[in-house]
Design an enzyme around this catalytic site. Sequence first.
Site, PDB file in Angstrom:
ATOM      1  N   GLY A 151       0.606  -1.118   0.494  1.00 23.73           N
ATOM      2  CA  GLY A 151       0.313  -2.443  -0.272  1.00 23.73           C
ATOM      3  C   GLY A 151       0.771  -2.595  -1.545  1.00 23.73           C
ATOM      4  NE  ARG A 159       0.105  -2.369   4.852  1.00 21.48           N
ATOM      5  CZ  ARG A 159      -0.611  -1.678   3.876  1.00 21.48           C
ATOM      6  NH1 ARG A 159      -1.016  -0.504   3.811  1.00 21.48           N
ATOM      7  NH2 ARG A 159      -1.291  -2.734   2.995  1.00 21.48           N
ATOM      8  CG  ASP A 165      -4.533   5.384   5.757  1.00 25.22           C
ATOM      9  OD1 ASP A 165      -5.410   6.270   6.187  1.00 25.22           O
ATOM     10  OD2 ASP A 165      -4.709   4.255   6.178  1.00 25.22           O
ATOM     11  CE  LYS A 202      -0.755   1.785  -2.682  1.00 24.59           C
ATOM     12  NZ  LYS A 202      -0.222   1.176  -1.472  1.00 24.59           N
ATOM     13  CB  THR A 203      -5.124   1.449  -3.006  1.00 21.22           C
ATOM     14  OG1 THR A 203      -5.386   0.276  -2.368  1.00 21.22           O
ATOM     15  CG2 THR A 203      -6.052   2.423  -3.301  1.00 21.22           C
ATOM     16  CB  ILE A 204      -5.319  -3.707  -5.515  1.00 22.84           C
ATOM     17  CG1 ILE A 204      -5.182  -4.025  -3.906  1.00 22.84           C
ATOM     18  CG2 ILE A 204      -4.056  -3.875  -6.163  1.00 22.84           C
ATOM     19  CD1 ILE A 204      -5.201  -5.370  -3.942  1.00 22.84           C
ATOM     20  CG  ASP A 205      -7.652  -1.959  -0.945  1.00 23.62           C
ATOM     21  OD1 ASP A 205      -7.176  -2.910  -1.325  1.00 23.62           O
ATOM     22  OD2 ASP A 205      -7.205  -1.602   0.095  1.00 23.62           O
ATOM     23  CE  LYS A 257     -15.380 -33.314  -6.102  1.00 25.24           C
ATOM     24  NZ  LYS A 257     -14.821 -34.340  -6.196  1.00 25.24           N
ATOM     25  CG  MET A 272      -6.432  -8.413  -0.334  1.00 19.56           C
ATOM     26  SD  MET A 272      -4.876  -7.779  -0.832  1.00 19.56           S
ATOM     27  CE  MET A 272      -3.988  -8.479   0.608  1.00 19.56           C
ATOM     28  NE  ARG A 316      -6.559  -0.966   4.482  1.00 17.72           N
ATOM     29  CZ  ARG A 316      -5.285  -1.285   4.912  1.00 17.72           C
ATOM     30  NH1 ARG A 316      -5.148  -1.990   5.954  1.00 17.72           N
ATOM     31  NH2 ARG A 316      -4.268  -0.918   4.118  1.00 17.72           N
ATOM     32  CE1 TYR A 354      -0.565  -9.670   1.627  1.00 16.65           C
ATOM     33  CE2 TYR A 354      -2.171 -11.371   1.921  1.00 16.65           C
ATOM     34  CZ  TYR A 354      -1.431 -10.264   2.386  1.00 16.65           C
ATOM     35  OH  TYR A 354      -1.758  -9.667   3.643  1.00 16.65           O
TER      36      TYR A 354
END
Length: 552
Positions: free
Chosen positions: A81, A145, A176, A202-205, A242, A250, A252, A425
């Site tokens: 990603g 991927r 991974d 790397k990974t935003i997670d 209201k 995100m 995962r 995203y």
Amino acid sequence: MNISSLQKVRYAYKPKLPENLSGSVDDIAVEFGSPTEAISDKEEIRGIFKNTYGKPLATFTKGKNKKIKRELKVGVILSGGQAPGGHNVIAGLFDGLKKGNSESTLYGFLGGPGGLIDNKTIILTHEIIDEYRNTGGFDIIGSGRTKIETPQQFALSLKTAKNLNLDAIVVIGGDDSNTNAALLAEYFTANGSTIQVIGCPKTIDGDLKNEHIETSFGFDTACKTYSELIGNICRDTNSAKKYWHFIKLMGRAASHIALECAFQTQPNICLISEEIEEKKLSLDQIIDQICDSIVKRSENGDNFGVVLIPEGLVEFVPEIKKLINELNDAIAAEEKSFAQNSNFIDQLYWLSTRLPESSYRAMQMLPPEISHQFLMDRDPHGNVQVSRIDTEKLLVGMVEKKLAEMKEKKHYNGKFSALTHFFGYEGRCAFPSNFDADYCYSLGFGAFVLIACGLTGYLSNVKNLVSPAEKWIAGGVPLTMMMNLEQRHGSKKPVIKKALVDLYDKPFKEFEKKRTAWAVQTCFLVPGAIQYFGPPEVCETTTVTLKLEHCL
Ligand code: FBP
């Protein structure tokens, strides 16, 4: 390509490097620690990585380095990603290579690891690199991927690397992808090749982290982007009073993004998957928790609020986790037979004869659109694609049902109107924050030094990230030291261990202290957009998570 004004101005940004990577490259030497071990399953992992297991930690230091000026040919892959800063990793690697020797060449493999297997490359020139400096996205060469796993894919990868006469390959990826990098490094060495493989985290997670990797790149920018949006929603709902907003984020498996965004925006509720798993909370218990806040706030006249939901939540609810594992095993055992079912009804029938009764029943209890989402294709690493499961809608539906029951019993008398959102995203290709721009550039430059020093099977790392960039410390971590064995596709495989939210660490403890007040009162924070220029307190800060984890 059309260029925005911000992009033009960002081209001129000069990323900061740690002191141990600054100055003349022939003054950068490498210092080694003692041999390392895998975090667990040591013997099995040593057996799998016969040639690359147990290398020492590497730290860059001042010293003479004759090797660094060699002409090098390197290939780079963006894997998995998108995460803000990927272009700067490539820029740092490119600048390092050219600083070492202006004749060195950087190839970009197109479309992720598949580009290595299929020999799809471009030569990255000064002109190309300059168009992407300090920008978000992975569009410079594209990502993918594809998992390199069959003997044929490994052989083709080596063939491509040999044809290009490469000295090294850099894999920019998450847990991974870097597991793949480790396997590739081992395969090359085992087959008598000296081609080196280096990874970049790397990974935003934010789940590729450990003692030596303080954070993965992209987490900082992605969290700031989501927090801007959440903060705006907080202010919107506090204006109109209201809606309850249910926002899936995100990440995962791990809830790091949700937790960080909670610190930055102070929502009424932030669910943490790891806590749900630890406390073995059922879906009904989670709904009770949410309803408790809704009821208490409505008693104060506040029929509005914000709930943050980590993307992977469903996989941590015990009854659903069990269901997903059993689904994965059943489908993996008879993949072809399952694929022959052309519609959901046939898939359900197929499963009725293969799933244990309790799981089949749990599946039938879920709204059909949700159980259908559980059956969608796994990603190439065998993961359920949680970004495609509408957990936020599932929770809203269950909350509505519960509140209606409570109303009937006269236990609740408020108004509940909910809106759902999914932020994922939106944050993966944002212009990297100054932190990510600097961090990524340093990781890429560090990858060059690891290559120049002849190392393979390492992940480029930069430590001391809560200090100013000059004080950061760059080096390399052996990939095998982050590994353990895990069940994948029905068998045990070596993988880099994912770092989930640690319920005993400072960030979660801090959140625990604050959340009771947030659940009832309106404590929203509105952090605003990422600032690239201006006072250091707004444009040079990193995440609350990193500060809590690393400041005393
Ligand atoms: P990586 O682990 O490859 O960095 O990807 C993370 C992620 O952004 C997750 O947060 C999300 O679940 C997933 O990618 C979505 O994948 P895709 O881009 O294939 O839809």
